[in-house]
Design a protein around this motif. Sequence first.
Motif, PDB file in Angstrom:
ATOM      1  N   PRO A  26      33.715 -61.077  -3.382  1.00 58.06           N
ATOM      2  CA  PRO A  26      33.810 -59.911  -2.509  1.00 58.06           C
ATOM      3  C   PRO A  26      32.531 -59.085  -2.616  1.00 58.06           C
ATOM      4  O   PRO A  26      31.978 -58.903  -3.701  1.00 58.06           O
ATOM      5  N   GLY A  28      31.415 -55.411  -0.882  1.00 59.34           N
ATOM      6  CA  GLY A  28      31.830 -54.341   0.017  1.00 59.34           C
ATOM      7  C   GLY A  28      33.173 -54.666   0.631  1.00 59.34           C
ATOM      8  O   GLY A  28      34.120 -55.015  -0.073  1.00 59.34           O
ATOM      9  N   ASP A  29      33.267 -54.582   1.952  1.00 60.87           N
ATOM     10  CA  ASP A  29      34.530 -54.886   2.625  1.00 60.87           C
ATOM     11  C   ASP A  29      34.531 -56.282   3.248  1.00 60.87           C
ATOM     12  O   ASP A  29      35.286 -56.551   4.182  1.00 60.87           O
ATOM     13  N   ARG A  30      33.706 -57.171   2.757  1.00 60.25           N
ATOM     14  CA  ARG A  30      33.644 -58.559   3.242  1.00 60.25           C
ATOM     15  C   ARG A  30      33.728 -59.532   2.068  1.00 60.25           C
ATOM     16  O   ARG A  30      33.524 -59.168   0.919  1.00 60.25           O
ATOM     17  N   TYR A  31      33.991 -60.775   2.399  1.00 57.21           N
ATOM     18  CA  TYR A  31      33.979 -61.858   1.414  1.00 57.21           C
ATOM     19  C   TYR A  31      32.894 -62.845   1.799  1.00 57.21           C
ATOM     20  O   TYR A  31      32.668 -63.100   2.984  1.00 57.21           O
ATOM     21  N   THR A  60      36.087 -59.734   8.883  1.00 60.69           N
ATOM     22  CA  THR A  60      36.944 -58.569   8.689  1.00 60.69           C
ATOM     23  C   THR A  60      37.156 -58.392   7.185  1.00 60.69           C
ATOM     24  O   THR A  60      36.804 -59.282   6.400  1.00 60.69           O
ATOM     25  N   PRO A  61      37.770 -57.300   6.772  1.00 63.48           N
ATOM     26  CA  PRO A  61      38.061 -57.132   5.340  1.00 63.48           C
ATOM     27  C   PRO A  61      39.147 -58.084   4.813  1.00 63.48           C
ATOM     28  O   PRO A  61      39.358 -58.165   3.616  1.00 63.48           O
TER      29      PRO A  61
END
Length: 99
Positions: A26, A28-31, A60-61
């Motif tokens: 991971p 931030g808000d992404r993988y 997307t998250p």
Amino acid sequence: YGPQDGRVDANAFFDFRTISSAEIIPVGDRYYLFYEGVRGPGPGDQGDTQFLLGLARSTTPAIDGPWELFPGNPLFINLPGNVGLGHADVVVASADTYL
């Protein structure tokens, strides 16, 4: 694999047969997903020998949502791949990412 009498850019197809050996981190808000792409055997080879490394990112998250492929795939080298090259180990230390 394309026509036998001409050259075909194989990089675009480095992961068309199988993807495996995935590692997800991971950020931030992404993988981010590092994976091994298996194109198959080279001419005359007795087993799969064309392995390369790919990268993808979630759009997307959500980890189980859509993913986008890195347009610079495959990473590192051109086909034919070297056996074992597709296995990526990712280490994050002090905010630095090492592959």
